[in-house]
Design a protein around this motif. Sequence first.
Motif, short mmCIF file in Angstrom:
data_model
loop_
_atom_site.label_atom_id
_atom_site.label_comp_id
_atom_site.label_asym_id
_atom_site.label_seq_id
_atom_site.Cartn_x
_atom_site.Cartn_y
_atom_site.Cartn_z
N SER A 186 13.64 37.70 49.38
CA SER A 186 15.08 38.06 48.80
C SER A 186 14.68 38.77 47.42
O SER A 186 13.50 39.11 47.13
CB SER A 186 15.88 36.73 48.38
N PRO A 214 17.73 31.70 46.93
CA PRO A 214 18.65 31.28 48.23
C PRO A 214 18.56 29.83 48.56
O PRO A 214 17.67 29.15 47.91
CB PRO A 214 17.69 32.12 49.48
N GLY A 215 19.45 29.38 49.05
CA GLY A 215 19.70 28.05 49.42
C GLY A 215 20.12 27.27 48.07
O GLY A 215 21.04 27.68 47.41
N LEU A 223 12.56 26.35 51.33
CA LEU A 223 14.03 26.29 52.05
C LEU A 223 13.94 25.82 53.25
O LEU A 223 13.30 26.03 54.19
CB LEU A 223 14.29 28.00 52.11
N GLU A 272 19.57 25.79 55.43
CA GLU A 272 20.40 26.44 54.14
C GLU A 272 20.46 28.03 54.28
O GLU A 272 21.19 28.38 53.46
CB GLU A 272 19.21 26.28 52.92
N LEU A 273 20.03 28.46 55.31
CA LEU A 273 20.23 29.87 55.78
C LEU A 273 21.80 29.94 56.15
O LEU A 273 22.32 30.85 56.18
CB LEU A 273 19.54 30.28 56.90
N GLU A 319 23.78 31.80 53.72
CA GLU A 319 23.34 33.06 53.15
C GLU A 319 23.79 34.36 54.02
O GLU A 319 24.05 33.74 55.27
CB GLU A 319 21.57 33.11 53.05
N ARG A 320 23.69 35.33 53.44
CA ARG A 320 23.91 36.67 54.32
C ARG A 320 22.49 37.43 54.72
O ARG A 320 21.82 37.23 53.62
CB ARG A 320 24.69 37.55 53.50
N LEU A 321 22.22 37.53 55.81
CA LEU A 321 20.81 38.14 56.50
C LEU A 321 21.11 39.34 56.67
O LEU A 321 21.94 40.07 57.04
CB LEU A 321 20.47 37.18 57.69
N GLY A 363 21.18 41.32 50.88
CA GLY A 363 20.98 39.83 51.90
C GLY A 363 19.37 39.39 51.62
O GLY A 363 18.48 40.21 51.16
N ILE A 364 19.04 38.42 52.43
CA ILE A 364 18.08 37.81 52.48
C ILE A 364 17.30 38.25 54.09
O ILE A 364 18.18 38.48 54.89
CB ILE A 364 17.90 36.47 52.21
#
Length: 294
Positions: free
Chosen positions: A171, A178-179, A185, A189-190, A193-195, A240-241
Amino acid sequence: MQFQQLQYFVAVAETRHFTRAAELVHVAQPSLSQQIKALERELGADLFLRARGNITLTDAGAALLPLARRILADADTARQEVQELAQLRRGRVRLGATPSLCTGLLPDVLRAFHDRYPGIRLLIEEGGSHDLVRELARGALDLALVVLPLPAPAPALTTVELLREDLVVVSSPEAPVPGRGGRILEVAELAGERLVMFRHGYDLRELTVAACRSAGFEPDFAVEGGEMDAVLGFVRAGLGIAVVPRMVATRAGRDLRVTPLARPGLHRTIALAHRSDVAPPRAARELQRMLLER
């Protein structure tokens, strides 16, 4: 004793006929006969019992035959080895690899190979494992680095496991952790998140999507469709990640935050593949050795 004389002797012993032996070694029959007689004088013994239409080995000839065959075989092996070593001064190796391996694993190995064999051209083709398997099968590649298990059964390929690599989350350091902000992580927890997601057919895409669904959710894509360099660039920009191999994350530098995944985590197995029915060229075998010993 001359090498050529041993060739003529073995030809006569195998054909039991001087004329056919001369045709086999592409020499006139009188010349072959003269060389056999010269060999017999050198050894001090007759090698053949000559009767009309019937050529047989004497005891001396029978003793010489396996030794002569071994000498000829060793000479042929020596010739091939020297020729193959000479080929390492020039030629090419056609190597296929997934883009993430081109970024993470290959640069150091290829640099070492090039330093040792500067005359060998390295032709690299990037692609997903499915595409690389197809290119191997049709003879367009000598070797390929693929992700196991292969996308389809490939009985005509030989694979050797190379490494098992952890996947991590990257990230932007300027974005929130994140998370829940921890040092590791969970895959679950994803879900929040936006990937940044790779294109279809990319091994990492299939692995990440499968892990998310196994955790009970569909991943949310901020951007999708890129190759490795594009994905890392979008992450740096804070879009995003992304889930990437640890080796890639390590080489990407300090401008990315790296968060490990909690056990059991996500992993991928990398293998080196080549066709089972065709031995790779000498230069490709040398690169294969360097990859396996890296």
